[in-house]
Motif scaffolding. Structure first.
Motif, PDB file in Angstrom:
ATOM      1  N   GLN A 233      32.598  36.745  38.827  1.00 46.32           N
ATOM      2  CA  GLN A 233      31.523  36.088  38.078  1.00 46.32           C
ATOM      3  C   GLN A 233      31.386  36.566  36.643  1.00 46.32           C
ATOM      4  OE1 GLN A 233      29.626  33.395  39.606  1.00 46.32           O
ATOM      5  NE2 GLN A 233      31.541  33.709  40.731  1.00 46.32           N
ATOM      6  N   ILE A 234      32.499  37.009  36.044  1.00 46.76           N
ATOM      7  CA  ILE A 234      32.569  37.249  34.599  1.00 46.76           C
ATOM      8  C   ILE A 234      33.951  36.797  34.138  1.00 46.76           C
ATOM      9  CG2 ILE A 234      30.968  39.210  34.591  1.00 46.76           C
ATOM     10  CD1 ILE A 234      33.403  41.066  34.381  1.00 46.76           C
ATOM     11  N   LYS A 235      34.147  36.766  32.812  1.00 37.42           N
ATOM     12  CA  LYS A 235      35.463  36.426  32.289  1.00 37.42           C
ATOM     13  C   LYS A 235      36.522  37.356  32.887  1.00 37.42           C
ATOM     14  CE  LYS A 235      34.467  34.594  27.635  1.00 37.42           C
ATOM     15  NZ  LYS A 235      32.984  34.511  27.618  1.00 37.42           N
ATOM     16  N   VAL A 236      37.614  36.768  33.311  1.00 39.01           N
ATOM     17  CA  VAL A 236      38.735  37.578  33.766  1.00 39.01           C
ATOM     18  C   VAL A 236      39.777  37.607  32.647  1.00 39.01           C
ATOM     19  CG1 VAL A 236      38.270  36.912  36.151  1.00 39.01           C
ATOM     20  CG2 VAL A 236      40.019  35.694  34.854  1.00 39.01           C
ATOM     21  N   PRO A 237      40.632  38.619  32.599  1.00 38.54           N
ATOM     22  CA  PRO A 237      41.627  38.713  31.522  1.00 38.54           C
ATOM     23  C   PRO A 237      42.758  37.704  31.713  1.00 38.54           C
ATOM     24  CG  PRO A 237      41.862  40.562  33.031  1.00 38.54           C
ATOM     25  CD  PRO A 237      40.633  39.827  33.463  1.00 38.54           C
ATOM     26  N   LEU A 238      42.553  36.485  31.215  1.00 38.17           N
ATOM     27  CA  LEU A 238      43.510  35.392  31.389  1.00 38.17           C
ATOM     28  C   LEU A 238      44.578  35.395  30.303  1.00 38.17           C
ATOM     29  CD1 LEU A 238      40.962  32.509  32.014  1.00 38.17           C
ATOM     30  CD2 LEU A 238      42.525  33.459  33.719  1.00 38.17           C
ATOM     31  N   ASN A 239      45.714  34.783  30.624  1.00 39.03           N
ATOM     32  CA  ASN A 239      46.669  34.449  29.581  1.00 39.03           C
ATOM     33  C   ASN A 239      46.200  33.178  28.866  1.00 39.03           C
ATOM     34  OD1 ASN A 239      47.121  32.523  31.508  1.00 39.03           O
ATOM     35  ND2 ASN A 239      49.286  32.983  31.813  1.00 39.03           N
ATOM     36  N   LEU A 240      46.934  32.778  27.820  1.00 35.30           N
ATOM     37  CA  LEU A 240      46.483  31.641  27.023  1.00 35.30           C
ATOM     38  C   LEU A 240      46.489  30.354  27.829  1.00 35.30           C
ATOM     39  CD1 LEU A 240      45.518  30.784  24.227  1.00 35.30           C
ATOM     40  CD2 LEU A 240      47.919  30.413  23.576  1.00 35.30           C
ATOM     41  N   ASP A 241      47.395  30.247  28.800  1.00 35.21           N
ATOM     42  CA  ASP A 241      47.452  29.049  29.633  1.00 35.21           C
ATOM     43  C   ASP A 241      46.375  29.019  30.707  1.00 35.21           C
ATOM     44  OD1 ASP A 241      49.553  27.888  28.311  1.00 35.21           O
ATOM     45  OD2 ASP A 241      51.096  28.699  29.647  1.00 35.21           O
ATOM     46  N   ARG A 242      45.627  30.084  30.823  1.00 33.21           N
ATOM     47  CA  ARG A 242      44.544  30.190  31.807  1.00 33.21           C
ATOM     48  C   ARG A 242      45.047  30.020  33.246  1.00 33.21           C
ATOM     49  NH1 ARG A 242      39.352  29.924  30.248  1.00 33.21           N
ATOM     50  NH2 ARG A 242      38.843  29.190  32.352  1.00 33.21           N
ATOM     51  N   ASP A 243      46.271  30.462  33.519  1.00 29.83           N
ATOM     52  CA  ASP A 243      46.808  30.276  34.861  1.00 29.83           C
ATOM     53  C   ASP A 243      47.338  31.565  35.487  1.00 29.83           C
ATOM     54  OD1 ASP A 243      49.117  30.693  33.410  1.00 29.83           O
ATOM     55  OD2 ASP A 243      50.036  28.768  33.886  1.00 29.83           O
ATOM     56  N   ASN A 244      46.994  32.718  34.886  1.00 31.80           N
ATOM     57  CA  ASN A 244      47.430  33.977  35.486  1.00 31.80           C
ATOM     58  C   ASN A 244      46.645  35.139  34.889  1.00 31.80           C
ATOM     59  OD1 ASN A 244      48.887  35.613  37.210  1.00 31.80           O
ATOM     60  ND2 ASN A 244      50.849  34.676  36.683  1.00 31.80           N
ATOM     61  N   VAL A 245      46.732  36.289  35.581  1.00 36.29           N
ATOM     62  CA  VAL A 245      46.072  37.513  35.142  1.00 36.29           C
ATOM     63  C   VAL A 245      47.092  38.638  35.206  1.00 36.29           C
ATOM     64  CG1 VAL A 245      43.776  36.808  35.903  1.00 36.29           C
ATOM     65  CG2 VAL A 245      45.288  38.004  37.493  1.00 36.29           C
ATOM     66  N   PRO A 246      46.857  39.765  34.534  1.00 35.82           N
ATOM     67  CA  PRO A 246      47.783  40.896  34.620  1.00 35.82           C
ATOM     68  C   PRO A 246      47.898  41.412  36.055  1.00 35.82           C
ATOM     69  CG  PRO A 246      46.276  41.174  32.763  1.00 35.82           C
ATOM     70  CD  PRO A 246      45.764  40.015  33.566  1.00 35.82           C
ATOM     71  N   PRO A 247      49.097  41.827  36.482  1.00 36.97           N
ATOM     72  CA  PRO A 247      49.279  42.341  37.852  1.00 36.97           C
ATOM     73  C   PRO A 247      48.328  43.481  38.204  1.00 36.97           C
ATOM     74  CG  PRO A 247      51.412  41.968  36.817  1.00 36.97           C
ATOM     75  CD  PRO A 247      50.381  41.780  35.747  1.00 36.97           C
ATOM     76  N   ALA A 248      48.057  44.354  37.237  1.00 34.68           N
ATOM     77  CA  ALA A 248      47.170  45.488  37.514  1.00 34.68           C
ATOM     78  C   ALA A 248      45.754  45.009  37.822  1.00 34.68           C
ATOM     79  CB  ALA A 248      47.155  46.450  36.330  1.00 34.68           C
ATOM     80  N   TYR A 249      45.330  43.938  37.143  1.00 37.52           N
ATOM     81  CA  TYR A 249      43.991  43.395  37.400  1.00 37.52           C
ATOM     82  C   TYR A 249      43.918  42.817  38.805  1.00 37.52           C
ATOM     83  CZ  TYR A 249      39.811  40.505  36.968  1.00 37.52           C
ATOM     84  OH  TYR A 249      38.578  39.937  37.177  1.00 37.52           O
ATOM     85  N   LEU A 250      44.924  42.042  39.180  1.00 33.34           N
ATOM     86  CA  LEU A 250      44.927  41.440  40.516  1.00 33.34           C
ATOM     87  C   LEU A 250      44.965  42.525  41.589  1.00 33.34           C
ATOM     88  CD1 LEU A 250      45.011  38.946  42.285  1.00 33.34           C
ATOM     89  CD2 LEU A 250      47.495  38.892  42.011  1.00 33.34           C
TER      90      LEU A 250
END
Length: 510
Positions: A233-250
């Protein structure tokens, strides 16, 4: 003078790989981020054409604060400074426009139209809210994909959202928890900076046919294949395409889900790649209790780690129904989590092999030969007589007298120790069957120290066969039965020791 221009058609080609559903998501998220209570989306085929009409309408009272943001890429977004809103790049609508044959945006501050002639403004306004209308080239399959994609949204509370007239049903999370997670937020100068904030994390059960995914504020980001949908329920660290996050975050999100959902996990989850990755990459976030739960699901309630320092303990564990966990079954980070939580103890701690002698142990109390009874001496002589025929070597025999020593007898290195304190005088008096039983058990250790190994088993059967042959060929060797008949009274053979033996716990044979 502008530094560069954007090729509309070239951008559209690049965006085709994203599919058309992202266009709906971009427009819906913009409406959700505003002060709207209702968002209506329609997508319908235009009769007689290859195009479809997309309309997204919201009831935000103020509409677009700055209509130029509808066509200006990467203009400063007010939302990038608010961690609980989805927008940050101010490029979503522009990406959608790139896919359109023509489009219009009508809001409380005016209307802007995009068509083959270019961009133009009109004075017409809405009384409240905004209306996006776009004409897109779409196949029937793409329209169906958009309908499926819209059904995956998790509408926030207070935001009634419809698609083609049907309300997207709110989904109640099966669990919620708070955690500090990485995010991005604009600093005083408007630059996006990585930081951390406390966030509510909602866990949802996927509907039939859905693949579990990571969500940002109700919008799917990336399929994970995990057990549940996870909506941050907050901004997640997205890439510019808004279709993935850093592996460490996941990995961190997964570890937190494991920590808070441990009691709901099943054996299939404990063995899944997503749970194992959580332990491997962010195991420090998984509490000891949850690690123990995972170990139980993977290896059962009775489990021990293979112990190279005590080989027989491993065999004892297996014989008692324990699952033996080998080093290769867990990665190094998994073993670190398992060890610090005592989730899988070494076999040597759980089912230790008998160790009658230890470096820090006290000296064994021996019974001097001068105090041996005739029955004790007869058994000692008998053991010495049969040993060469059974194991091919002479042995020495000593007698201990220590009730507190938990072993009835031991053998090793050609030395047999009989513990009067555990055996009692009655044992030395016969019958011969009980005496042979113990001697065969101990002399079997000439071949192998491990009670549960095949080598030890074969040694015992071999010794039994040799004992039978010896009895047939040299029956005089077994005169022990006549010698021990001298035993007539417990008082003569130290009744106190016998009573101590009877009262002691069962002795061990090693």
């Amino acid at each position: 003078m502008n530094w560069f221009e954007v090729d509309h058609k070239g951008l559209a080609k690049l965006l085709e790989r994203k599919g058309k559903a992202f266009a709906l998501f971009e427009l819906v998220q913009n409406a959700w981020d505003e002060n709207a209570t209702r968002v209506d989306v329609t997508l319908e085929r235009i009769p007689g054409s290859r195009n479809a009409r997309l309309v997204v309408r919201d009831d935000n009272p103020t509409g677009f604060a700055n209509l130029s943001h509808a066509f200006t890429l990467f203009a400063d977004s007010a939302k990038k400074g608010e961690v609980c809103k989805r927008g940050r790049y101010n490029c979503g609508e522009k990406m959608v426009l790139a896919l359109c044959q023509e489009a219009s945006i009508a809001t409380t501050t005016g209307t802007v139209v995009f068509n083959a002639a270019g961009r133009s403004s009109r004075r017409s306004k809405t009384d409240s809210g905004s209306i996006f209308t776009g004409i897109l080239k779409m196949t029937a399959e793409e329209i169906q994909e958009c309908a499926q994609a819209m059904s995956t949204l998790l509408p926030p509370a207070g935001k009634v959202t419809t698609y083609n007239g049907e309300v997207l049903a709110p989904r109640v999370p099966i669990a919620s928890f708070e955690a500090v997670l990485p995010t991005v937020i604009a600093d005083e100068e408007g630059y996006l900076r990585r930081t951390e904030r406390k966030a509510v994390v909602n866990v949802h059960e996927p509907l039939p046919g859905e693949e579990a995914s990571l969500f940002e504020l109700g919008l799917p980001v990336v399929p994970t294949g995990d057990r549940w949908h996870v909506d941050v329920q907050i901004k997640v660290p997205l890439n510019l395409d808004r279709d993935n996050v850093p592996p460490a975050y996941l990995a961190k999100v997964r570890a937190l889900v494991v920590a808070h959902m441990a009691e709901r996990l099943e054996a299939a989850d404990a063995n899944s790649s997503w749970v194992r990755e959580a332990l491997q990459k962010a195991g420090d976030l998984v509490p000891n209790e949850a690690v123990r739960k995972l170990a139980e699901l993977r290896f059962g309630e009775k489990r021990v780690a293979f112990d190279p320092s005590d080989p027989e303990a491993n065999n004892i564990a297996v014989s008692r129904g324990y699952t033996l966990v080998y080093g290769a079954q867990l990665s190094k980070p998994e073993w670190e989590a398992v060890r610090r939580s005592n989730a899988v103890l070494p076999a040597g701690q759980v089912t230790p092999s008998p160790r009658p002698y230890s470096q820090d142990g006290k000296d064994l109390r021996l019974l001097p030969e001068a105090e041996w009874s005739r029955c004790i001496r007869a058994v000692v002589d008998y053991a010495k007589r049969i040993a060469p025929s059974l194991i091919g070597r002479e042995i020495s025999v000593r007698v201990a007298n220590q009730v507190s020593w938990p072993f009835a007898a031991t053998y090793g290195g050609g030395q047999l120790t009989l513990n009067l304190g555990r055996l009692g005088h009655r044992w030395f008096a016969g019958p011969l069957e009980a005496i042979n039983d113990l001697l065969l058990h101990e002399l079997g250790h000439e071949a192998c120290n491990c009670h549960l190994s095949e080598d030890y088993y074969k040694a015992l059967t071999r010794l039994g066969a040799r004992l039978v042959r010896l009895a047939l060929e040299q029956p005089e060797t077994f005169r022990l039965q006549r010698e021990v008949q001298c035993y007539t009274s417990p008082a003569v053979e130290n009744e106190a020791v016998t009573q101590a033996h009877d009262a002691a716990p069962a002795a061990a044979l090693v």
